[in-house]
Write an enzyme that holds these catalytic residues in place. Sequence first.
Site, PDB file in Angstrom:
ATOM      1  N   ASP A 197       0.893  -1.154   0.000  1.00 40.23           N
ATOM      2  CA  ASP A 197       0.000   0.000   0.000  1.00 40.23           C
ATOM      3  C   ASP A 197       0.929   1.200   0.000  1.00 40.23           C
ATOM      4  O   ASP A 197       1.571   1.498   1.015  1.00 40.23           O
ATOM      5  CB  ASP A 197      -0.905   0.007   1.231  1.00 40.23           C
ATOM      6  CG  ASP A 197      -1.874   1.187   1.226  1.00 40.23           C
ATOM      7  OD1 ASP A 197      -1.577   2.181   0.543  1.00 40.23           O
ATOM      8  OD2 ASP A 197      -2.906   1.119   1.892  1.00 40.23           O
ATOM      9  N   HIS A 198       1.059   1.889  -1.152  1.00 40.32           N
ATOM     10  CA  HIS A 198       2.105   2.905  -1.266  1.00 40.32           C
ATOM     11  C   HIS A 198       1.913   4.053  -0.283  1.00 40.32           C
ATOM     12  O   HIS A 198       2.861   4.786   0.012  1.00 40.32           O
ATOM     13  CB  HIS A 198       2.212   3.428  -2.702  1.00 40.32           C
ATOM     14  CG  HIS A 198       1.094   4.322  -3.130  1.00 40.32           C
ATOM     15  ND1 HIS A 198      -0.025   3.854  -3.777  1.00 40.32           N
ATOM     16  CD2 HIS A 198       0.917   5.661  -3.004  1.00 40.32           C
ATOM     17  CE1 HIS A 198      -0.835   4.862  -4.035  1.00 40.32           C
ATOM     18  NE2 HIS A 198      -0.295   5.975  -3.582  1.00 40.32           N
ATOM     19  N   HIS A 202      -5.924   2.112   1.348  1.00 39.62           N
ATOM     20  CA  HIS A 202      -5.357   3.371   1.824  1.00 39.62           C
ATOM     21  C   HIS A 202      -6.037   3.890   3.087  1.00 39.62           C
ATOM     22  O   HIS A 202      -5.384   4.173   4.099  1.00 39.62           O
ATOM     23  CB  HIS A 202      -5.449   4.449   0.742  1.00 39.62           C
ATOM     24  CG  HIS A 202      -4.693   4.134  -0.503  1.00 39.62           C
ATOM     25  ND1 HIS A 202      -3.604   3.304  -0.519  1.00 39.62           N
ATOM     26  CD2 HIS A 202      -4.858   4.558  -1.787  1.00 39.62           C
ATOM     27  CE1 HIS A 202      -3.129   3.230  -1.756  1.00 39.62           C
ATOM     28  NE2 HIS A 202      -3.881   3.972  -2.536  1.00 39.62           N
TER      29      HIS A 202
END
Length: 496
Positions: free
Chosen positions: A184-185, A247
């Site tokens: 999950d960046h 996110h």
Amino acid sequence: MNADVRSLSSHRPPPAFDLVLFGGTGDLAMRKLLPALYRRFGDGLIAAGSRIIGVARSAHSREAYLAQAQAACRQHLGADYRAPGWETFAATLGYVRVDATVAGDYAALAAILGDRPGVARIFFLSTAPDLFAAICRELAAAGIVTPESRIMLEKPLGEDATSARRINDTVGAMVGERQVYRIDHYLGKETVQNLLALRFGNALFEPLWRRGQIRHVQITVAEQLGVESRGEFYDRTGALRDMVQNHLLQLLCILAMEPPASSAADAVRDEKLKVLRALRPIGEAEALIKTVRGQYRGGIVGADKAAGYLDEPGVGAASRTETFVAIKAEIDTWRWAGVPFYLRTGKRLPEHVAEIVITFEQVPHSIFEGPFSSQPPNRLVIRLQPDEFITLRILAKSPGEAMRLKPVDLALDLGESFKGRPLEAYERLLGDAIQGNLTLFMRRDEVDAAWNWIDPIRAAWDADEDGPRSYTAGSWGPAASSALIARDGFAWHDEQ
């Protein structure tokens, strides 16, 4: 080179690695991954002998691939692109044509990789999620997977709990859980790292971080863009799967988790899992009360005219896919009982912004002039993007003879306070995977718990005949979103 990079490189010399980038000609590879690797190379964080191999089904020559990669790095790095260093970096790059679903194509990849004992072999799957299982099966069948292999999986991981479990089962049959890096960046962003520092590096906030001191929490991730060229993908996914399941829930976990015993990967991930498991389920009866879904129609965003979602290329004419979501989430723990968390995300909204707003309780009794209700509560605003800052809103005396209070902000601008270039999210995540650090990656049980909370909401929406509510591009979403939070006596931060 910034201080953080110097410190990291001096204490932990980077090991040599082979990075195999599936989807190597795709948007993510060109816009984020290759520029991130070039930055790491320029900072001395790619060891001699390392190789980066782009993999895609396009019939490129190595020279054509290098030209495409160079143009992408020049475009997306701007001033950070260092032309004199490109030729040296380019020597680490290779390309091989592989159709992910064709078993015979993997022989060419195996030949390029060869036999390099002790070298970490990292497979980054930047492809559609429905290819993850096929790629992993074929990698295993071709004998390419080594004991030093690591698998990086880009989100979204599946489309529901069942498909995510199927992917994880296939990956788990090939490598152990500690070799799987689910991305999950957002967890790689500098300001998200600062959430951990804010919570667990300062004694100031811990006594206040709980029910009785905090009234409610808002998490907003807003985008001005529409679906752009991703209409076909997005129409199968929607905002709930694309943004909330990963996110927003990960941000919620960092905000709400108990202090871990250490910064070790599993200590942090254990506490995040407890939050996900403590989320109060939202079933069919509650979904239409505690959630709002919307879909943008034509309007004006900034100064530009924006088409409606149904007019976007690749989107079905009768699509019910949501481009906006608002949810009232509740966590059934002693720390958070009775404190609502409001989650909101959407496309074609007025601003590109990601922020967290924590509203504290009012003082129990006011001794000052003016109506008590007119004195706003203290707020902590944590802006994640586009700029990065932390603001604590307090009350101070307004100048003059009368004792009247006025809100003032104590602000920390992270860009001003810390000079030097911060690490981009993918720089950090790629570096952690190379070093074998799992802290910022999701564990399988985290993914399962997130989908188990999301799936009943999705099912309730599918059963609802009304579909998503329409909202004008350039607005803050459907009016029902404001009504959702207003029922509890609150308002979204941008509406105040």
